[in-house]
Design a protein around this motif. Structure first.
Motif, short mmCIF file in Angstrom:
data_model
loop_
_atom_site.label_atom_id
_atom_site.label_comp_id
_atom_site.label_asym_id
_atom_site.label_seq_id
_atom_site.Cartn_x
_atom_site.Cartn_y
_atom_site.Cartn_z
N ARG A 159 43.71 28.86 35.60
CA ARG A 159 42.80 29.82 36.23
C ARG A 159 41.43 29.87 35.56
N THR A 160 41.33 29.26 34.40
CA THR A 160 40.02 29.27 33.74
C THR A 160 39.22 28.00 34.04
N PRO A 167 40.87 26.33 40.01
CA PRO A 167 41.14 27.66 39.44
C PRO A 167 41.21 28.80 40.45
N GLU A 168 40.41 28.73 41.53
CA GLU A 168 40.42 29.89 42.45
C GLU A 168 41.78 30.12 43.09
N HIS A 183 44.69 29.53 41.52
CA HIS A 183 45.52 30.17 40.49
C HIS A 183 45.25 31.67 40.48
N THR A 184 43.97 32.04 40.56
CA THR A 184 43.65 33.47 40.53
C THR A 184 44.15 34.16 41.80
N GLU A 216 47.78 34.75 41.20
CA GLU A 216 48.08 35.69 40.11
C GLU A 216 47.49 37.07 40.30
N ASN A 217 46.34 37.14 41.00
CA ASN A 217 45.59 38.38 40.93
C ASN A 217 45.13 38.92 42.27
N SER A 248 40.38 42.80 41.41
CA SER A 248 41.41 41.84 41.80
C SER A 248 40.74 40.69 42.54
N LYS A 249 41.51 39.67 42.82
CA LYS A 249 40.96 38.52 43.54
C LYS A 249 40.83 38.90 45.01
N GLU A 280 36.72 33.94 49.69
CA GLU A 280 36.31 33.17 48.53
C GLU A 280 34.78 33.13 48.39
#
Ligand SMILES: Cc1ncc(C[n+]2csc(CCOP(=O)(O)OP(=O)(O)O)c2C)c(N)n1
Ligand code: SF4
Ligand SMILES: [Mg+2]
Lengths: 210, 298
Positions: A205-206, B18-19, B21-22, B25-26, B42-43, B47
């Protein structure tokens, strides 16, 4: 009239849709190589050789194998990983189809709206698409044939792609594994991978973590 | 779709940008209490956007996406126009329909979803511009109201055809001169909120997007009523700053002016008796839950 052949480009700014040039899709149990219908077994051999003789063999997984829609998708993802490792080949995802702004990072992703950027960036000479929805695959394959010299392979879960240089149809975990097994066999027989050395990037995520 | 499906295959997760993954997760999938206040912490389910810098449609998109109660089981139906440029960036299922056909497509979709998933709550929301909703698609819009389809229709009202350079629309105000309508509009702004009420919509709201809490409430009401009772209609003023000659920073002021006393967009809301009953019971349930949670904390 001689039959049109779906060869690696660069063919033209806007290459014709292969279907409009008389290329038809394979029936179940078949595949096509450069537009010619062949048995699936022949296609495994040809596909494996193309991947092994490439300098920058690359697998482009699409949303249908990247996202865990169901258990089957997860198994396909695992099969794609096995295929990449045996070759070895880079994996560059086509995570979705949006035109990203200001632009994609061509080192770590590919986009159906300008797939040529990714291919040019890493000089990808052979690319295998798997898990990309039909309409986006057709768009990307035509752009690639138009502006790059990349030889395109489609591991298609539906009826196949005319616009790829080689296309399977009805892809399953077993079919991906059969391609992997064919590569393994050829390697045992002495065929060496011509791939240039590379390190597969890694993300979280980073961002890049490799 | 269910929120369990919004996960990445483990074997390929380490190559995903990465976007995503977020997002996994979020984001706020599955959170019944989601709302505009999650923005920033939060995400978001949007986008990027490809609209003009400062376009209030972008703001409206953020609030709408943050407010819908059930994103993992929602399908948006869009239509051509500036709004359609945003949908490719949205992490909610969506369909692009032919210009004007959106309410017809949504009608078929909601009926099919109800047959296919009888035990699930699936929401179908139309989101389109004023040209698509009130001019070229008016027939489909109205017929879906008459037929009492279980869909929410959201119209982003920027009072003209923005995407094609500024033609006159039915929702344009009288006398307005646009880049491609040099004579000036000769008749009044069509009163679609009133027409929607008379045509059978059970919840109708017309407002600007200057206040996110208001947008959230209206969207939630509209979606819940459409799910249980019948068609609902929301008209959001999202001025086209490009066409009215405003700077990127001036969209908010324009909306605030338009909603002040005597303005075209003073907030209005119509609720049928049936819808009111439903919304009252939902509110009572929410309050009881909150009270119980508070008591449990003590
Ligand atoms: C069937 C059809 N007719 C006309 C068009 C051309 N067209 C594209 S966008 C647009 C205007 C959209 O206006 P509106 O619905 O108000 O959305 P906005 O761009 O203002 O957000 C039109 C007429 C089209 N794409 N399809
Ligand atoms: S043209 Fe107008 S409505 Fe469209 S994105 Fe630009 S400011 Fe927004
Ligand atoms: Mg408009």
């Amino acid at each position: 009239m001689s039959q049109y052949q779906v060869k690696a480009g660069p063919e033209a700014y806007l290459p014709p849709a292969a279907a409009s040039m008389g290329i038809v899709l394979p029936d179940p149990g078949e595949a096509h190589i450069e537009g010619k219908i062949v048995s699936e077994d022949k296609a495994y051999e040809h596909c494996a050789k193309k991947l092994l003789e490439a300098k920058v063999p690359t697998i482009f997984p699409g949303p249908l194998v990247l996202w865990k829609w169901n258990e089957k998708a997860a198994q396909k993802a695992a099969a794609v990983r096995r295929l990449a490792e045996i070759l070895p080949a880079r994996i560059i995802p086509m995570a979705d189809y949006r035109p990203k702004y200001p632009k994609i990072d061509p080192e770590v992703e590919i986009n159906p709206n300008h797939p040529n950027l990714t291919i040019w960036h890493s000089n990808i000479d052979v690319g295998l698409f798997v898990g990309v929805h039909c309409h986006q695959a057709n768009l990307a394959l035509k752009i690639i044939r138009g502006g790059t010299n990349c030889y395109t392979l489609a591991m298609c879960a539906q009826a196949g792609h005319e616009d790829a240089c080689l296309s399977f149809r009805d892809a399953t975990v077993e079919k991906i594994d059969k391609l992997t097994a064919t590569i393994e066999r050829l390697k045992k027989e002495g065929v060496k991978s011509q791939a240039e050395p590379f390190t597969q990037f890694k993300m979280d995520r980073t961002g890049r973590v490799d | 779709m269910s929120k369990e499906k919004i996960s990445i295959c483990e074997d390929l997760a380490d190559v995903m940008p990465p976007e995503y993954h977020t997002l996994v997760e979020n984001a706020t999938y599955g959170n019944g209490e989601r709302g505009w206040k999650d923005i920033g912490s939060s995400k978001e389910l949007i986008e990027q956007h490809s609209l003009c810098a400062g376009c209030p449609e972008a703001l409206a998109f953020r609030y709408v996406m943050a407010s819908i109660p059930n994103p993992e089981d929602t399908v948006f139906v869009g239509s051509t126009g500036c709004t359609s440029l945003v949908f490719p960036h949205v992490a909610i299922q969506n369909i692009h329909s032919l210009f004007g056909n959106q309410n017809a497509v949504a009608s078929g979709l909601v009926r099919t979803l109800r047959r296919r998933f009888p035990d699930k709550k699936k929401d179908v929301i139309v989101l389109a511009g004023d040209g698509a909703t009130v001019d070229i698609g008016l027939d489909c819009t109205m017929q879906s109201f008459f037929r009492q389809e279980n869909i929410t229709t959201i119209c982003f009202d920027n009072e003209l055809y923005a995407n094609t350079g500024g033609q006159e629309s039915g929702l344009m105000q009288k006398g307005f001169v646009a880049k491609m309508a040099p004579v000036g509009k000769t008749f009044e702004k069509v009163r679609l909120p009133e027409i929607a009420r008379e045509a059978g919509c059970h919840y109708v709201a017309c407002l600007t997007v200057s206040k996110p809490n208001r947008v959230e409430k209206a969207i939630k009401n509209a979606v819940l009523v459409a799910r249980e009772v019948g068609p609902t209609y929301i008209q959001l003023y999202t001025p086209c700053i490009l066409e009215i000659g405003k700077q990127s920073m001036e969209g908010l002021d324009e909306m605030k002016d338009a909603e002040s006393i005597g303005g075209r967009f003073v907030m209005k809301e119509y609720i049928s008796d049936e819808a009111k009953k439903l919304l009252d019971s939902v509110e009572a349930e929410r309050k009881a839950k909150k009270k119980a949670a508070k008591a449990a904390k003590k």
